[in-house]
Design an enzyme around this catalytic site. Sequence first.
Site, mmCIF file in Angstrom:
data_model
loop_
_atom_site.group_PDB
_atom_site.id
_atom_site.type_symbol
_atom_site.label_atom_id
_atom_site.label_comp_id
_atom_site.label_asym_id
_atom_site.label_seq_id
_atom_site.Cartn_x
_atom_site.Cartn_y
_atom_site.Cartn_z
ATOM 1 N N CYS A 1 -2.441 8.877 3.061
ATOM 2 C CA CYS A 1 -2.229 8.286 1.736
ATOM 3 C C CYS A 1 -3.468 8.408 0.869
ATOM 4 O O CYS A 1 -3.366 8.587 -0.354
ATOM 5 C CB CYS A 1 -1.809 6.825 1.865
ATOM 6 S SG CYS A 1 -2.965 5.802 2.791
ATOM 7 N N GLU B 1 0.888 -1.173 0.000
ATOM 8 C CA GLU B 1 0.000 0.000 0.000
ATOM 9 C C GLU B 1 0.917 1.212 0.000
ATOM 10 O O GLU B 1 1.559 1.522 0.989
ATOM 11 C CB GLU B 1 -0.920 -0.021 1.218
ATOM 12 C CG GLU B 1 -2.130 0.892 1.076
ATOM 13 C CD GLU B 1 -1.875 2.282 1.628
ATOM 14 O OE1 GLU B 1 -1.469 3.165 0.822
ATOM 15 O OE2 GLU B 1 -2.066 2.482 2.824
#
Length: 489
Positions: free
Chosen positions: A272, A238
């Site tokens: 993010c 990720e």
Amino acid sequence: MTTAQAVETFDSLNPATDEVLGTYPVHTAEQVEAAVAKARNAALWWNMLGFSGRAERLARWRGSMARRMGELCDVVSKETGKPEGDAQLETVLAIEHLAWAARNARKVLGSQRRAPGLLLSNQAATVEYHPLGVVGVIGPWNYPVYTPLGSISYALAAGNAVVFKPSEYTPGVGKWLVDTFAEAVPEYPVLQLVTGFGATGAALARSGVDKIAFTGSAATGKKVMAAAAETLTPVVIEAGGKDPLIVDADADLEAAADATVWGAFSNAGQTCAGVERVYVHEQVYDDFVAKVVDKAKKVDAGKHYGPMTMPSQLDVVRRHIADALARGGRALVGGKNAVGDRFVKPTVLVDVPEDSAAVREETFGPTVTIAKVRDMDEAVDKANDSVYGLGSTVFSKRRGLELARRLRTGQTAINAPLSFAGIASLPFGGLGDSGFGRIHGPEGLREFARPKAIARQRFTAPIALTTFARSAKTEALVGKLIGRLHGRR
């Protein structure tokens, strides 16, 4: 492991004050391998507990985290600089994910029947998911509870032991999590901590664990993949994003503006899946921008969010703002003087060229670009024109689902900010430079398990196919049968 076993140590600092919060060992490759070896033994015991035994122990840990949430939030706030309210939000979400994973592991990973098909109708076909063994988790500093637990919780619920390396900026959070787990599960070291810098993470990737779950930048993710490739260790990555938010002509502008401001500036933009780019229908552009500006001016760096946790990120934010302004962009809030020694003021940029660093690269700071588009087709095209593909947001009353499906991202929220991250049953992950693989939800449980197919003969097959005694008559019969079943079209 104790500091006596490691020659080198490092300090955890409060990013707002540089106060030393704790000293931690830099674990060597040999110490990482020793932790993995202990985890191998612990994994056998953990797996033998079965789903119910693991669920009961994970419930103990969850209960401890809930009762001592204030204590954990204090550690998070000091190591990251974020307000305790934000630390509480990520902790609450992490606890919800832990509960979901433990509660649903049996349903998702337990034995499931499959249809054997006509020719092998004498077989009972099942599939079940077995734990991988030992999972290495390399966590980030921006959400040091929520993000690593998105892997740890699901890996543990699936029956694996875990060796956890937190970010060097938040080792205290990692230690708190591992220590409280050990209190809840004292029998074996099922969850272990290793601390240090990139070399420690690389050692974990090379240690022969059965999978690595990494969260961080795309550049570091590539290094982790290269290290893991030496032992053919699979990884789930990720790796951040440049997430777009698009606003249709019929959108609730007040809600869209509020989502933009919160999505772009919360946690100092160090999210993010935070909002970094906004594309707005030309019919409502002016009204929308006015609302964003009004709300952004009320956001106070230091009160509503903390400092930049990683000092080097200040230079990235400064460079992006300077490039945007030099390329003809305008700062309606913040701007060239927004970046201080520790804090960055909210910055709203308009008229920024699409090929500028502020639009193309991940900023990871409290800035946002807003662009006018003629229609939603152009909005989708520009939103998708990125090497990243993590999250996205759509504000539209009539076309929300249609537009969401057209966005090239792993997840999309409609008419609300980042809602997908709080729903434990939904998978989370990206594509492109945002990584691959999924955590959370059933997909997250299966990410940390291996499928096992089992076929069991219930009775002797009326037509024997898997034998050298197979006759020409049998072959002719099978050919005729298949022709009738599948040859009509």
